[in-house]
Design an enzyme around this catalytic site. Structure first.
Site: not given
Ligand code: FAD
Ligand code: NAI
Length: 475
Positions: A58, A194, A247, A280, A322, A330, A454
């Site tokens: 963000k 993503i 792909v 993916v 997750d 999150a 408004h």
């Molecule tokens: P995580 O955030 O993955 O945290 C898990 C933690 O556990 C990590 O710090 C890891 O290092 C630690 N860990 C793992 N195994 C061990 C172990 N054995 N011992 C000690 N520590 C360990 N979600 C949204 O709602 N809004 C968004 O805008 C959004 N944007 C995203 C953008 C991107 C690029 C990505 C990749 C994800 C995004 N998400 C978003 C998804 C969001 O980040 C996850 O859903 C969220 O972080 C999950 O929280 P969690 O606590 O389950 O796990």
């Molecule tokens: P995603 O599940 O959102 O999208 C993956 C995409 O890849 C799908 O459209 C799928 O059909 C495609 N795909 C899978 N295998 C493929 C292949 N071999 N070739 C071509 N296309 C293929 O997963 P993404 O974007 O990796 O994000 C993971 C998760 O992280 C999201 O599902 C979401 O839960 C979280 N996230 C949330 C955000 C938010 O809340 N704003 C921002 C970013 C991530």
């Protein structure tokens, strides 16, 4: 003798650190273990969300949006910018600072709530009388004993088979957030959340972006009408999105990364890019837990198996976020973390999975809660729909951002709101009203009868609710 705790939380992402704080608020002795390291090797709690997810993405979306506005939209306001330039290093540096502030904020919150933080990997050792022994492997190793354990270890990016991430040319979300210069040509595999967010960042900064998506439908989980509108806007901005591709070989060479693929017509194609982001989907982080020594059940994808209350197969072991079923979001992780802490304290923690909102932070933003029109059709439920375009909203016109609409879906008989879908400006903020309404099981008429300020974008929400009864006032 190991240190004794009421609750040990493994993972300090949004699921884990929030669970730890809530458990401490409820009077329990809590430990929270997290292994994430900052660039100096120190602790960086906050998980994927804070370090390589929600927060840094963000931050870059905001910076790139400013650049896009200055490049293409200031002129409409009579503002001329001469010699506009951009420094990616400063942009990335600002993003890193935002991340660091969040890491420090979480450490402060844990301390304030008297949660004992351990930096290192947590893994199960064995079940003991009334609890579990957990080993922390970090700079120093130590053993903790907890009556209850909450697994909140999150997820990591899934690579394509045979194409591991090198974070230089083939990037996961981690590398995608620290590209040092704007790639001339950027490829992304996967047009999911993503793919679209990261593709938007680098497109705004000047990359020629191509996204290859395996499925034939664009954003299949999103309401079709909303997805269509969003697709139109993204293509107009210059994002190239190819659907229904297969792909093939991916090779890294001197000229960049080449991706062989077959398009939807079955024709062989090649894409040559400077960098390739693979987005993916994600895997659960369970391999470091030593789950097998205590017999914690995982499914075939490595997710911890839980019931609706986040209980695992083991007494006193819970899992949230997750690492379990459900959307990888999150706020879903946080809700589960709070509910589990409350259940451990004997309260009735609850998560309403029907009202978990989704937001995609592109421009226009996409946000929704509840069911899509295609889901309602498939379930045979009778419904009424009402839409209102931002084009007819005064505030959107003043902002110069009139793309998109608000859409309400309500039960045909009771008028209960079943889903709200938004594509347009500030959809991420507007969706909150719909979540509240659905949580209180409001009808569309309830929203239609509420006074909205408004001029505001929220008037589009009210008008869409009015449209369910075919009585929009401004369209
Ligand atoms: P995580 O955030 O993955 O945290 C898990 C933690 O556990 C990590 O710090 C890891 O290092 C630690 N860990 C793992 N195994 C061990 C172990 N054995 N011992 C000690 N520590 C360990 N979600 C949204 O709602 N809004 C968004 O805008 C959004 N944007 C995203 C953008 C991107 C690029 C990505 C990749 C994800 C995004 N998400 C978003 C998804 C969001 O980040 C996850 O859903 C969220 O972080 C999950 O929280 P969690 O606590 O389950 O796990
Ligand atoms: P995603 O599940 O959102 O999208 C993956 C995409 O890849 C799908 O459209 C799928 O059909 C495609 N795909 C899978 N295998 C493929 C292949 N071999 N070739 C071509 N296309 C293929 O997963 P993404 O974007 O990796 O994000 C993971 C998760 O992280 C999201 O599902 C979401 O839960 C979280 N996230 C949330 C955000 C938010 O809340 N704003 C921002 C970013 C991530």
């Amino acid at each position: 003798m190991s240190k004794q705790f009421d609750v040990i939380v493994i993972g300090a992402g949004p699921g884990g650190y929030i669970a730890a704080i809530r458990a401490a608020q409820l009077g329990m002795q809590v430990a929270c273990i997290d292994e994430w390291k900052n660039d100096k090797g120190g602790p960086a709690p906050g998980g994927t969300c804070t370090n390589v997810g929600c927060i840094p993405s963000k931050a870059l979306l905001q910076s790139s949006e400013h650049f896009d506005q200055a490049s293409h939209h200031f002129a409409e306001h009579g503002i001329a910018v001469k010699g506009l330039s951009m420094d990616v290093a400063t942009m990335i540096g600002r993003k890193d600072k935002v991340v660091k502030q969040n890491n420090e904020g979480i450490l402060y919150l844990l301390k304030k709530n008297k949660v004992s933080f351990f930096h290192g990997r947590g893994s199960f050792v064995k079940a003991v009388e009334g609890g579990y022994e957990i080993l922390v492997t970090g700079a120093a190793s130590e053993t903790l004993t907890g009556k209850q354990v909450i697994v909140a270890t999150g997820s990591r990016a899934r690579a394509l088979p045979g194409t591991p991430f090198d974070e230089e040319n083939i990037l996961s979300n981690d590398g995608a957030l620290r590209i040092g210069t704007v790639p001339k040509k950027l490829g992304l595999i996967g047009a999911g959340v993503i793919g679209l967010e990261m593709g938007s960042v680098w497109r705004r900064l000047g990359s020629d972006v191509t996204i290859l998506e395996g499925l034939p439908t664009f954003l299949g989980a999103v309401d079709e009408q909303i997805a269509k509108e969003a697709h139109k806007a993204f293509v107009k901005q210059g994002l190239k999105i190819e659907l229904g591709v297969a792909v093939g070989d991916i090779k890294t060479g001197k000229k960049g990364v080449s991706v062989a693929y077959t398009n939807a017509k079955g024709e062989a194609q090649a894409l040559l890019v400077d960098k390739l982001i693979v987005s993916v989907g994600r895997y659960a982080n369970t391999e470091g837990l030593n789950a097998e020594v205590v017999g914690l059940t995982l499914d075939e994808r490595g997710l911890v198996v839980v019931d609706d209350d986040c209980k695992t197969n083991l007494p006193g072991v819970w899992a949230v976020g997750d690492v379990v079923r459900g959307p990888m979001l999150a706020h879903k992780a946080e809700e589960e973390g709070v509910a589990v802490a409350e259940r451990i304290a004997g309260q009735h923690g609850h998560v309403n999975f029907n009202t978990v909102p989704w937001v995609i932070y592109t421009s226009p933003e996409i946000a929704w809660v509840g069911q899509t029109e295609q889901q309602l059709k498939a379930s045979g439920r009778t419904y009424k729909a009402g839409t209102f375009p931002f084009l007819a909203n005064g505030r959107a016109r003043a902002l110069g951002d009139t793309t998109g609409m608000v859409k309400f879906l309500a039960d045909a008989v009771t008028d209960e709101i079943l889903g709200v879908h938004i594509v347009g400006p500030m959809a991420s903020e507007l969706i909150a009203e719909a979540v509240v309404a659905m949580e209180f099981r409001a009808s569309s008429e309830d929203i239609a009868r509420i006074c909205h300020a408004h001029p505001s974008l929220s008037e589009a929400t009210k008008e869409a609710a009015l449209a369910v009864d075919k009585r929009s006032l401004n369209f």
